[in-house]
Design a protein around this motif. Structure first.
Motif, PDB file in Angstrom:
ATOM      1  N   GLU A  91      -9.679  -4.184  -8.366  1.00 15.91           N
ATOM      2  CA  GLU A  91      -8.286  -4.184  -8.191  1.00 15.91           C
ATOM      3  C   GLU A  91      -8.154  -5.252  -6.912  1.00 15.91           C
ATOM      4  OE1 GLU A  91      -5.332  -0.653  -7.954  1.00 15.91           O
ATOM      5  OE2 GLU A  91      -7.186  -0.400  -8.313  1.00 15.91           O
ATOM      6  N   ASP A 138      -7.612  -8.938  -8.090  1.00 15.07           N
ATOM      7  CA  ASP A 138      -6.243  -8.856  -8.196  1.00 15.07           C
ATOM      8  C   ASP A 138      -5.182  -8.815  -6.633  1.00 15.07           C
ATOM      9  OD1 ASP A 138      -4.085  -9.019  -9.858  1.00 15.07           O
ATOM     10  OD2 ASP A 138      -3.715  -6.886  -9.737  1.00 15.07           O
ATOM     11  N   ILE A 139      -5.725  -7.716  -6.053  1.00 15.96           N
ATOM     12  CA  ILE A 139      -4.906  -8.040  -5.047  1.00 15.96           C
ATOM     13  C   ILE A 139      -5.609  -9.968  -3.700  1.00 15.96           C
ATOM     14  CG2 ILE A 139      -5.316  -7.185  -2.130  1.00 15.96           C
ATOM     15  CD1 ILE A 139      -5.637  -4.359  -3.533  1.00 15.96           C
ATOM     16  N   ASP A 164      -3.506 -12.407  -5.198  1.00 12.71           N
ATOM     17  CA  ASP A 164      -2.133 -13.069  -4.895  1.00 12.71           C
ATOM     18  C   ASP A 164      -2.140 -13.451  -3.391  1.00 12.71           C
ATOM     19  OD1 ASP A 164      -0.796 -11.111  -7.020  1.00 12.71           O
ATOM     20  OD2 ASP A 164      -1.130  -9.396  -5.799  1.00 12.71           O
ATOM     21  N   TYR A 165      -3.315 -12.999  -2.322  1.00  9.87           N
ATOM     22  CA  TYR A 165      -2.974 -14.265  -1.459  1.00  9.87           C
ATOM     23  C   TYR A 165      -3.549 -15.801  -1.649  1.00  9.87           C
ATOM     24  CZ  TYR A 165      -2.000  -9.736   1.226  1.00  9.87           C
ATOM     25  OH  TYR A 165      -0.927  -8.873   1.627  1.00  9.87           O
ATOM     26  N   GLU A 168      -2.929 -17.113  -4.018  1.00 12.09           N
ATOM     27  CA  GLU A 168      -1.833 -17.695  -4.128  1.00 12.09           C
ATOM     28  C   GLU A 168      -1.164 -18.156  -3.288  1.00 12.09           C
ATOM     29  OE1 GLU A 168      -0.039 -16.270  -7.469  1.00 12.09           O
ATOM     30  OE2 GLU A 168       2.106 -16.586  -6.939  1.00 12.09           O
ATOM     31  N   HIS A 169      -0.598 -17.350  -2.216  1.00 15.25           N
ATOM     32  CA  HIS A 169       0.045 -17.478  -1.399  1.00 15.25           C
ATOM     33  C   HIS A 169      -0.155 -18.714  -0.225  1.00 15.25           C
ATOM     34  CE1 HIS A 169       3.187 -16.115   1.774  1.00 15.25           C
ATOM     35  NE2 HIS A 169       2.316 -16.564   2.538  1.00 15.25           N
ATOM     36  N   LEU A 171       0.563 -14.744   8.465  1.00 15.72           N
ATOM     37  CA  LEU A 171       0.749 -13.059   7.270  1.00 15.72           C
ATOM     38  C   LEU A 171       0.579 -11.497   7.933  1.00 15.72           C
ATOM     39  CD1 LEU A 171      -1.752 -14.751   4.030  1.00 15.72           C
ATOM     40  CD2 LEU A 171       0.676 -13.437   3.727  1.00 15.72           C
ATOM     41  N   ILE A 192      -3.185  -4.835   5.930  1.00 14.61           N
ATOM     42  CA  ILE A 192      -2.859  -4.533   5.116  1.00 14.61           C
ATOM     43  C   ILE A 192      -3.781  -4.258   4.508  1.00 14.61           C
ATOM     44  CG2 ILE A 192      -2.732  -6.575   2.889  1.00 14.61           C
ATOM     45  CD1 ILE A 192      -2.440  -8.919   4.495  1.00 14.61           C
ATOM     46  N   GLU A 250      -2.438  -0.557   4.461  1.00 14.06           N
ATOM     47  CA  GLU A 250      -1.262  -0.003   3.308  1.00 14.06           C
ATOM     48  C   GLU A 250      -1.884   0.121   1.847  1.00 14.06           C
ATOM     49  OE1 GLU A 250       2.164  -2.411   4.799  1.00 14.06           O
ATOM     50  OE2 GLU A 250       1.793  -2.274   6.770  1.00 14.06           O
ATOM     51  N   MET A 251      -2.435  -0.510   1.504  1.00 17.47           N
ATOM     52  CA  MET A 251      -3.207  -0.674   0.336  1.00 17.47           C
ATOM     53  C   MET A 251      -3.786   0.476  -0.008  1.00 17.47           C
ATOM     54  SD  MET A 251      -2.697  -3.342  -1.391  1.00 17.47           S
ATOM     55  CE  MET A 251      -2.042  -5.214  -1.334  1.00 17.47           C
ATOM     56  N   THR A 286      -1.464   3.970  -0.160  1.00 15.71           N
ATOM     57  CA  THR A 286      -0.485   3.922  -1.251  1.00 15.71           C
ATOM     58  C   THR A 286      -2.129   4.259  -2.260  1.00 15.71           C
ATOM     59  OG1 THR A 286       0.424   1.961  -0.535  1.00 15.71           O
ATOM     60  CG2 THR A 286       0.889   2.383  -3.020  1.00 15.71           C
ATOM     61  N   TYR A 287      -2.786   3.881  -3.120  1.00 15.82           N
ATOM     62  CA  TYR A 287      -3.805   3.819  -3.642  1.00 15.82           C
ATOM     63  C   TYR A 287      -4.290   5.379  -3.630  1.00 15.82           C
ATOM     64  CZ  TYR A 287      -8.675   3.286  -5.079  1.00 15.82           C
ATOM     65  OH  TYR A 287      -9.989   3.679  -6.402  1.00 15.82           O
ATOM     66  N   TYR A 334       5.302 -15.571  -3.348  1.00 14.98           N
ATOM     67  CA  TYR A 334       5.880 -16.549  -1.655  1.00 14.98           C
ATOM     68  C   TYR A 334       7.405 -16.659  -1.538  1.00 14.98           C
ATOM     69  CZ  TYR A 334       4.574 -20.928   1.172  1.00 14.98           C
ATOM     70  OH  TYR A 334       4.753 -21.534   2.764  1.00 14.98           O
ATOM     71  N   SER A 347       5.652  -9.083   9.197  1.00 17.84           N
ATOM     72  CA  SER A 347       4.243  -9.757   8.775  1.00 17.84           C
ATOM     73  C   SER A 347       4.450  -9.940   7.349  1.00 17.84           C
ATOM     74  CB  SER A 347       3.571  -8.404   8.924  1.00 17.84           C
ATOM     75  OG  SER A 347       2.916  -8.290  10.586  1.00 17.84           O
ATOM     76  N   GLU A 348       4.109 -11.852   7.500  1.00 18.38           N
ATOM     77  CA  GLU A 348       4.201 -11.568   5.606  1.00 18.38           C
ATOM     78  C   GLU A 348       3.509 -10.867   5.397  1.00 18.38           C
ATOM     79  OE1 GLU A 348       3.967 -16.126   6.052  1.00 18.38           O
ATOM     80  OE2 GLU A 348       6.645 -15.939   7.251  1.00 18.38           O
ATOM     81  N   GLY A 349       2.399 -11.063   5.149  1.00 15.99           N
ATOM     82  CA  GLY A 349       1.120  -9.947   4.590  1.00 15.99           C
ATOM     83  C   GLY A 349       1.581  -8.520   3.932  1.00 15.99           C
ATOM     84  N   TYR A 392       2.807  -8.100   0.197  1.00 18.46           N
ATOM     85  CA  TYR A 392       2.172  -7.372  -0.781  1.00 18.46           C
ATOM     86  C   TYR A 392       1.899  -6.173  -1.345  1.00 18.46           C
ATOM     87  CZ  TYR A 392       2.353 -12.470  -1.503  1.00 18.46           C
ATOM     88  OH  TYR A 392       2.838 -14.270  -1.371  1.00 18.46           O
ATOM     89  N   PRO A 393       1.666  -5.523  -0.597  1.00 14.16           N
ATOM     90  CA  PRO A 393       1.528  -4.335  -0.747  1.00 14.16           C
ATOM     91  C   PRO A 393       2.407  -3.050  -1.579  1.00 14.16           C
ATOM     92  CG  PRO A 393       0.087  -4.575   1.346  1.00 14.16           C
ATOM     93  CD  PRO A 393       0.822  -6.177   1.247  1.00 14.16           C
ATOM     94  N   ARG A 438       2.813  -4.417  -4.690  1.00 13.84           N
ATOM     95  CA  ARG A 438       2.292  -3.455  -5.541  1.00 13.84           C
ATOM     96  C   ARG A 438       2.389  -2.660  -6.361  1.00 13.84           C
ATOM     97  NH1 ARG A 438      -2.506  -5.642  -6.664  1.00 13.84           N
ATOM     98  NH2 ARG A 438      -3.977  -3.956  -7.320  1.00 13.84           N
ATOM     99  N   ARG A 439       3.057  -1.731  -4.937  1.00 16.08           N
ATOM    100  CA  ARG A 439       3.141   0.006  -5.139  1.00 16.08           C
ATOM    101  C   ARG A 439       4.650  -0.147  -6.193  1.00 16.08           C
ATOM    102  NH1 ARG A 439       6.709   2.601  -1.692  1.00 16.08           N
ATOM    103  NH2 ARG A 439       6.924   1.537   0.155  1.00 16.08           N
TER     104      ARG A 439
END
Lengths: 187, 107
Positions: free
Chosen positions: A21, A24-25, A28-29, A31-32, A50, A56, A59-60, A63-64, B26, B39-41, B44-45, B48-49
């Protein structure tokens, strides 16, 4: 912050996620960053926009843990979910931790009542051993009655505990969506 | 603007951007930050959710420039959710606008 600093900081904060996981997270970054760099932005610029990796990760996490508690209802999971939701905002300490402590203490005290009622015949036996001359029929019957009530309370508490735990998780979720400013209305 | 409030709106923005076409992360971030300061970051969360809640599916697609990109595609469930959010949003903004109108008038 450079790309590597950002990613390793985020990776560090994502402890508790499975390796897959986390990868995976991070992907994404990555790639960004890659697309941003191809557009001619600098690593610092992209990282700056970002925002902070710790926010960040928070927040992950929230949810998790809410998801996990959905699948396995254990005390540890519930406590971790409570912490994760608290982490979302300081004002939550009052809104989440308060009811949690109150509910938990009510449930624990009811369980204590149930156990002590159930064990009251034991106390009666101890009483007879200490004062063999003091045998009272009234005491015998009342402790048998208490024992029965204790067992009934215990059975009831089993269901109450389960229902309260489920209800509290729903409250946590509602709270998390509130903190995240969700538009979803409870219908 | 209030941070928490913005986050709720973010969900609506992401869904609405995927309504007509699939997009990669992106691209979504840029489209939103062109209009709103975020905040661009934190996008992504959210992605995902919403993926876990089965509002999106994802797939990888090669790109001519750089690495392959993860695309997000709105599912039927996601579309229904978007409709619901749009209705909520409309009721909400209408209400707020009404209050603002009254507030300004009485001043």
């Amino acid at each position: 912050m450079t790309k590597d600093q950002f990613l390793s900081e985020l990776d560090k904060r994502l402890k508790g996620f499975s390796y897959r996981e986390r990868q995976d997270i991070l992907m994404d970054y990555e790639e960004h960053f890659a697309i941003g760099l191809a557009e001619g932005k600098t690593e610092e610029e992209i990282a700056e926009r970002l925002g902070s990796p710790s926010q960040i990760a928070k927040e992950m996490m929230a949810t998790y843990h809410l998801e996990k508690v959905d699948h396995h209802l254990t005390a540890g999971n519930i406590i971790r979910a409570v912490w994760a939701v608290i982490g979302l905002g300081f004002f939550n300490i009052v809104i989440v931790l308060g009811p949690f402590i109150a509910l938990a203490s009510i449930i624990i005290s009811l369980w204590a009542v149930s156990v002590s009622f159930t064990l009251s015949p034991l106390m009666f036996l101890v009483g007879i051993i200490i004062h063999p001359n003091h045998f009272l029929l009234f005491d015998l019957f009342s402790c048998i009655a208490l024992c029965g009530i204790g067992i009934l309370i215990g059975i009831g508490m089993y269901y109450v505990t389960k229902a309260v735990a489920l209800g509290f998780i729903r409250y946590l979720k509602y709270n998390a969506s509130l903190v995240k400013g969700g538009l979803k209305r409870e219908s | 603007m209030n941070v928490q409030f913005k986050k709720g709106v973010l969900e609506l923005c992401v869904l609405v951007l995927l309504n007509k076409q699939d997009r990669y992360g992106y691209e979504l971030v840029q489209k939103i930050s062109d209009q709103i300061e975020i905040s661009e970051g934190t996008v992504y969360p959210l992605l995902r959710r919403l993926t876990k809640e089965e509002y999106f599916t994802t797939y990888l697609k090669e790109s001519t420039e750089g690495p392959s990109r993860k695309y997000y595609k709105l599912t039927e469930k996601g579309r229904r959710y978007l409709d619901q959010l749009l209705r909520d949003w409309e009721a909400f903004t209408n209400g707020v606008n009404q209050l603002i109108k009254e507030g300004v008038k009485s001043d």
